[in-house]
Design a protein around this motif. Structure first.
Motif, mmCIF file in Angstrom:
data_model
loop_
_atom_site.group_PDB
_atom_site.id
_atom_site.type_symbol
_atom_site.label_atom_id
_atom_site.label_comp_id
_atom_site.label_asym_id
_atom_site.label_seq_id
_atom_site.Cartn_x
_atom_site.Cartn_y
_atom_site.Cartn_z
ATOM 1 N N ILE A 88 13.504 8.285 2.595
ATOM 2 C CA ILE A 88 12.063 8.154 2.419
ATOM 3 C C ILE A 88 11.588 9.286 1.519
ATOM 4 O O ILE A 88 12.203 10.355 1.464
ATOM 5 C CB ILE A 88 11.342 8.191 3.784
ATOM 6 C CG1 ILE A 88 9.869 7.786 3.649
ATOM 7 C CG2 ILE A 88 11.489 9.548 4.456
ATOM 8 C CD1 ILE A 88 9.168 7.531 4.982
ATOM 9 N N TRP A 155 7.917 4.546 9.402
ATOM 10 C CA TRP A 155 7.000 5.592 8.955
ATOM 11 C C TRP A 155 6.668 6.545 10.103
ATOM 12 O O TRP A 155 6.708 7.766 9.941
ATOM 13 C CB TRP A 155 5.723 4.972 8.390
ATOM 14 C CG TRP A 155 4.825 5.987 7.747
ATOM 15 C CD1 TRP A 155 4.769 6.314 6.418
ATOM 16 C CD2 TRP A 155 3.863 6.827 8.400
ATOM 17 N NE1 TRP A 155 3.837 7.305 6.211
ATOM 18 C CE2 TRP A 155 3.265 7.640 7.407
ATOM 19 C CE3 TRP A 155 3.440 6.979 9.719
ATOM 20 C CZ2 TRP A 155 2.280 8.585 7.699
ATOM 21 C CZ3 TRP A 155 2.469 7.929 10.016
ATOM 22 C CH2 TRP A 155 1.892 8.720 9.008
ATOM 23 N N CYS A 159 7.434 10.427 10.467
ATOM 24 C CA CYS A 159 6.296 11.331 10.612
ATOM 25 C C CYS A 159 6.462 12.217 11.847
ATOM 26 O O CYS A 159 6.244 13.436 11.784
ATOM 27 C CB CYS A 159 5.006 10.530 10.703
ATOM 28 S SG CYS A 159 3.521 11.543 10.943
ATOM 29 N N VAL A 212 2.223 0.833 4.478
ATOM 30 C CA VAL A 212 3.498 0.474 5.078
ATOM 31 C C VAL A 212 3.742 -1.013 4.833
ATOM 32 O O VAL A 212 2.881 -1.722 4.320
ATOM 33 C CB VAL A 212 3.542 0.777 6.596
ATOM 34 C CG1 VAL A 212 3.459 2.272 6.837
ATOM 35 C CG2 VAL A 212 2.447 0.037 7.341
#
Length: 240
Positions: A88, A155, A159, A212
């Motif tokens: 990512i 995601w 995170c 997303v």
């Protein structure tokens, strides 16, 4: 049928070998954020974009009803398994990178290191497809790899970076890690100006909102039966 099976097995081995030629050992075997043998790794080949490898794992998606400032669409909490590792972006996509790949500038006179903004979901998908095509031609990535938007679960997994607090840096806001309305973050800021999370990702809190892959729903229960249960594996919801 036997010949067809043998041909399929041969093709699979060729794909696996080509992938290994590009990235060395299996990415899942690498340590999180590891760039050992970077000269032979996938992550080194796609510089200067800047990618961080995230290993597979499990986490609790969503927030507790008791969490301060929680919104109603942040639950119910679900134990989620991310079954495959993925890379990512270390930073939000910048105006410079977006323009280099798409040859488009959403708004003129933007600073190159600001995160690109005012782009639609379709624009983001288009960017990913163009980047994939370009890097396959340049042989920076194997032909069976692609750039795409992360799922909502991927995601949040990236995170949280192994934490279960309100923020990846704790339950209270800290200026060193994120922008907000009180520390100058009402307008967009250059990427990477605050500290990263534990996995080396910048601006996962604050700065611009990020797309997303999933469609938005106001409850995880709506995710086609994959959410709302006690657990889920690689959940993603796409309308049509």
């Amino acid at each position: 049928l036997r010949l067809k099976k043998q041909l399929n097995e041969l093709e699979d081995r060729q794909i696996q070998q080509k992938t290994k030629d590009f990235i060395g050992e299996s990415p899942e075997d690498k340590l999180i954020n590891s760039l050992s043998n970077s000269h032979d790794s996938l992550l080194s080949r796609i510089r200067p974009i800047g990618m961080i490898w995230i290993n597979s794992g499990k986490f609790t998606m969503g927030s507790s009803p008791e969490e301060n400032g929680r919104d109603s669409d942040e639950g119910p909490q679900t134990e989620v398994t991310i079954s495959k590792g993925f890379a990512i972006g270390k930073y939000e996509v910048t105006n410079k990178l977006y323009n280099e790949i798409t040859e488009e500038t959403p708004f003129k006179n933007k600073l190159p290191l600001l995160p690109v903004s005012n782009v639609s979901w379709n624009d983001a998908i288009k960017f990913c497809k163009k980047l994939t095509k370009e890097h396959r031609i340049e042989e920076r990535i194997p032909s069976n790899y692609e750039y795409r938007l992360p799922s909502e679960a991927e995601w949040e997994f990236a995170c949280r970076a192994g934490t279960d607090s309100a923020f990846s840096f704790g339950n209270n806001f800290i200026d060193d890690y994120a922008w907000n309305s009180e520390n100058g973050g009402e307008s967009k800021q250059k990427v990477g100006m605050k500290k990263p999370n534990n996995w080396g990702l910048y601006d996962m809190h604050g700065n611009v909102q990020e797309w997303v892959l999933d469609n938005y729903h106001d409850s995880y229960i709506a995710f086609d039966g994959k959410y709302g249960a006690t657990s889920a594996v690689d959940p993603v919801y796409l309308d049509n």
